[in-house]
Design a protein around this motif. Structure first.
Motif, mmCIF file in Angstrom:
data_model
loop_
_atom_site.group_PDB
_atom_site.id
_atom_site.type_symbol
_atom_site.label_atom_id
_atom_site.label_comp_id
_atom_site.label_asym_id
_atom_site.label_seq_id
_atom_site.Cartn_x
_atom_site.Cartn_y
_atom_site.Cartn_z
ATOM 1 N N ASP A 9 0.835 -1.207 0.000
ATOM 2 C CA ASP A 9 0.000 0.000 0.000
ATOM 3 C C ASP A 9 0.868 1.255 0.000
ATOM 4 N N LYS A 10 0.443 2.281 -0.725
ATOM 5 C CA LYS A 10 1.098 3.586 -0.680
ATOM 6 C C LYS A 10 0.488 4.355 0.478
ATOM 7 N N VAL A 12 0.976 7.702 3.611
ATOM 8 C CA VAL A 12 1.573 8.981 3.990
ATOM 9 C C VAL A 12 1.664 8.996 5.513
ATOM 10 N N GLN A 22 5.937 10.186 2.000
ATOM 11 C CA GLN A 22 5.150 9.117 1.414
ATOM 12 C C GLN A 22 6.045 7.937 1.100
ATOM 13 N N GLY A 23 5.476 6.750 1.100
ATOM 14 C CA GLY A 23 6.241 5.559 0.775
ATOM 15 C C GLY A 23 5.339 4.350 0.659
ATOM 16 N N GLU A 24 5.960 3.225 0.355
ATOM 17 C CA GLU A 24 5.232 1.972 0.198
ATOM 18 C C GLU A 24 5.551 1.053 1.363
ATOM 19 N N THR A 26 6.581 -2.115 3.171
ATOM 20 C CA THR A 26 7.338 -3.305 2.806
ATOM 21 C C THR A 26 7.058 -4.477 3.740
ATOM 22 N N VAL A 37 7.986 1.198 6.393
ATOM 23 C CA VAL A 37 7.683 1.925 5.164
ATOM 24 C C VAL A 37 9.000 2.327 4.517
ATOM 25 N N GLU A 38 9.089 2.098 3.218
ATOM 26 C CA GLU A 38 10.287 2.391 2.453
ATOM 27 C C GLU A 38 10.631 3.880 2.497
ATOM 28 N N MET A 72 -3.073 6.380 0.937
ATOM 29 C CA MET A 72 -3.240 7.434 -0.061
ATOM 30 C C MET A 72 -4.269 6.972 -1.084
ATOM 31 N N GLY A 76 -3.903 11.130 -4.351
ATOM 32 C CA GLY A 76 -2.670 11.398 -3.622
ATOM 33 C C GLY A 76 -2.887 12.023 -2.263
#
Length: 101
Positions: A9-10, A12, A22-24, A26, A37-38, A72, A76
Motif C-alpha cells: 500500500d502507498k 503517507v 510518502q512511501g510503500e 514493505t 515503510v520504504e 493514499m 494522492g
C-alpha cells in the motif's frame, strides 16, 4: 479483524519527524501494530565488515506505528479505510472517494 493497511500500500505519514513523507509498505507486523515503510523512519546502523557484506554505516528503515500512517487515495491525499461487501467478497474502500482499493 481485517487489516486496513497491507504490504504494498502507498501511505503517507501523519505525525512524527517524517510527517508528510510518502512511501510503500514493505512489511506489516500486526502483533506489534507496526509497519516498515520504504524511506521513512530511517536509522543508521553500523555493521562490521565480513566476507559476505561490505560493512560500514547502512541506512535501515525502522518500524513505525500503524496509527501514524494513512492510506493514499488515487488523488494522492490521505484517506481512512472502510470495509463493505461487494457480492460475497469483503473489500476495502477509501472513505474520501468511495472507491474500492
Amino acid at each position: 479483524m481485517a487489516a486496513k493497511l497491507r504490504k504494498g500500500d502507498k501511505v503517507v505519514v501523519l505525525t512524527g519527524k517524517d510527517k508528510g513523507k510518502q512511501g510503500e509498505i514493505t512489511t506489516v507486523m500486526p502483533s506489534e501494530n507496526k509497519a516498515v515503510v520504504e524511506g521513512v523512519n530511517v536509522a543508521i546502523r553500523h555493521t562490521k565488515q565480513s566476507q559476505a557484506s561490505q560493512g560500514g554505516r547502512l541506512a535501515k528503515a525502522m518500524p513505525i506505528d500503524l496509527s501514524n500512517l494513512a492510506l493514499m487515495d488515487k488523488n494522492g491525499k490521505a484517506t481512512r479505510v472502510g470495509f463493505r461487501m461487494e457480492g460475497d467478497k469483503k473489500v476495502r474502500f477509501a472513505k474520501t472517494t468511495g472507491e474500492a482499493i
